[in-house]
Design a protein around this motif. Structure first.
Motif, short mmCIF file in Angstrom:
data_model
loop_
_atom_site.label_atom_id
_atom_site.label_comp_id
_atom_site.label_asym_id
_atom_site.label_seq_id
_atom_site.Cartn_x
_atom_site.Cartn_y
_atom_site.Cartn_z
N MET A 1 -32.75 0.77 27.08
CA MET A 1 -32.24 -0.48 27.59
C MET A 1 -32.32 -1.51 26.47
O MET A 1 -33.34 -1.65 25.82
N ASN A 2 -31.26 -2.27 26.28
CA ASN A 2 -31.33 -3.25 25.21
C ASN A 2 -32.04 -4.52 25.69
O ASN A 2 -32.27 -4.71 26.89
N ARG A 3 -32.36 -5.38 24.75
CA ARG A 3 -33.16 -6.58 25.03
C ARG A 3 -32.48 -7.51 26.04
O ARG A 3 -33.15 -8.10 26.89
N ASN A 4 -31.19 -7.68 25.96
CA ASN A 4 -30.48 -8.58 26.88
C ASN A 4 -30.60 -8.10 28.32
O ASN A 4 -30.78 -8.91 29.24
N LYS A 5 -30.50 -6.80 28.52
CA LYS A 5 -30.63 -6.26 29.87
C LYS A 5 -32.05 -6.45 30.40
O LYS A 5 -32.25 -6.76 31.57
N ILE A 6 -33.04 -6.26 29.55
CA ILE A 6 -34.44 -6.45 29.95
C ILE A 6 -34.68 -7.90 30.34
O ILE A 6 -35.28 -8.19 31.38
N THR A 8 -32.49 -10.11 31.30
CA THR A 8 -31.73 -10.38 32.52
C THR A 8 -32.48 -9.85 33.74
O THR A 8 -32.59 -10.52 34.77
N LEU A 9 -33.02 -8.64 33.64
CA LEU A 9 -33.79 -8.05 34.73
C LEU A 9 -35.02 -8.89 35.04
O LEU A 9 -35.35 -9.15 36.20
N ILE A 10 -35.71 -9.36 34.02
CA ILE A 10 -36.90 -10.21 34.22
C ILE A 10 -36.51 -11.50 34.91
O ILE A 10 -37.19 -11.94 35.84
N ARG A 11 -35.40 -12.12 34.51
CA ARG A 11 -34.94 -13.36 35.14
C ARG A 11 -34.61 -13.13 36.62
O ARG A 11 -34.92 -13.97 37.45
N ILE A 12 -34.00 -12.03 36.93
CA ILE A 12 -33.66 -11.71 38.33
C ILE A 12 -34.93 -11.55 39.15
O ILE A 12 -35.03 -12.07 40.27
N ILE A 13 -35.91 -10.86 38.60
CA ILE A 13 -37.17 -10.64 39.32
C ILE A 13 -37.88 -11.98 39.55
O ILE A 13 -38.36 -12.25 40.66
#
Length: 158
Positions: A1-6, A8-13
Motif C-alpha cells: 500500500m502506498n503512503r497516500n492510501k495509508i 487516507t485510511l487513517i483519516r477515514i478511521i
C-alpha cells in the motif's frame, strides 16, 4: 500500500471515530434529559403524598431495593423502607409539604443517574421547619426511573 492510501485510511478511521463519539454524546445527553424529566415529574408528586396522607404515592417513587439514608438514623433498606420512612416523616415529624430544587443531574443515564439539590420541609401550617441538601441515586427500572439511594442532611446545627 502506498503512503497516500495509508494516510487516507487513517483519516477515514479518525473521522469515523469522531462522528461516532459525537453521536454517542448526543444520545447520552438525550438520555440524561429523559431522566431529568422523569425525576422532575417524580419530585412534583413526592410531597403530595404527605399533604394527602397517602403513602402509596411516596412508596411509588422508590425502587424495590432502595435505601433511605436519613441523618442521625440507621439506613432503611428494602421494600418496606419507604413506608417506614413515610410513617416517621408524616406521623412523628409532621411533614406535610416540601420543595426540591435540583442543582445538577449527572451520570451515564443508562442504568443510573445522580440528582443533587437542596430541599425545604413544611408543616401543616405551611411553615418551613427544615431545609438542607440531598443526593439521590436514581435507577432505571422496568417501571421507570426510581430512587435507589436517597441521602439527605439538614442545614440546621445539631
Amino acid at each position: 500500500m502506498n503512503r497516500n492510501k495509508i494516510f487516507t485510511l487513517i483519516r477515514i478511521i479518525i473521522a469515523a471515530a469522531f462522528l461516532y463519539n459525537c453521536s454517542a454524546t448526543s444520545t447520552e445527553q438525550s438520555n440524561l434529559e429523559e431522566a431529568r424529566k422523569a425525576i422532575e415529574a417524580s419530585n412534583e408528586v413526592y410531597f403530595t403524598s404527605f399533604a394527602k396522607g397517602d403513602s402509596s404515592i411516596f412508596i411509588d417513587r422508590y425502587a424495590k431495593d432502595c435505601c433511605i439514608l436519613a441523618p442521625n438514623a440507621p439506613a432503611l433498606c428494602g421494600e418496606s423502607a419507604p413506608l417506614h420512612f413515610f410513617k416517621i416523616a408524616h406521623d412523628e415529624i409532621g411533614l406535610r409539604n416540601g420543595k426540591f430544587i435540583i442543582t445538577q443531574i449527572y451520570g451515564d443515564s443508562k442504568e443510573f443517574v445522580t440528582e443533587e439539590g437542596v430541599w425545604q420541609s413544611f408543616d401543616k401550617n405551611n411553615v418551613m421547619f427544615d431545609q438542607g441538601k440531598y443526593l439521590v441515586l436514581w435507577k432505571k427500572t422496568p417501571e421507570g426511573w426510581k430512587m435507589f439511594r436517597d441521602s439527605f442532611s439538614s442545614d440546621k446545627a445539631l
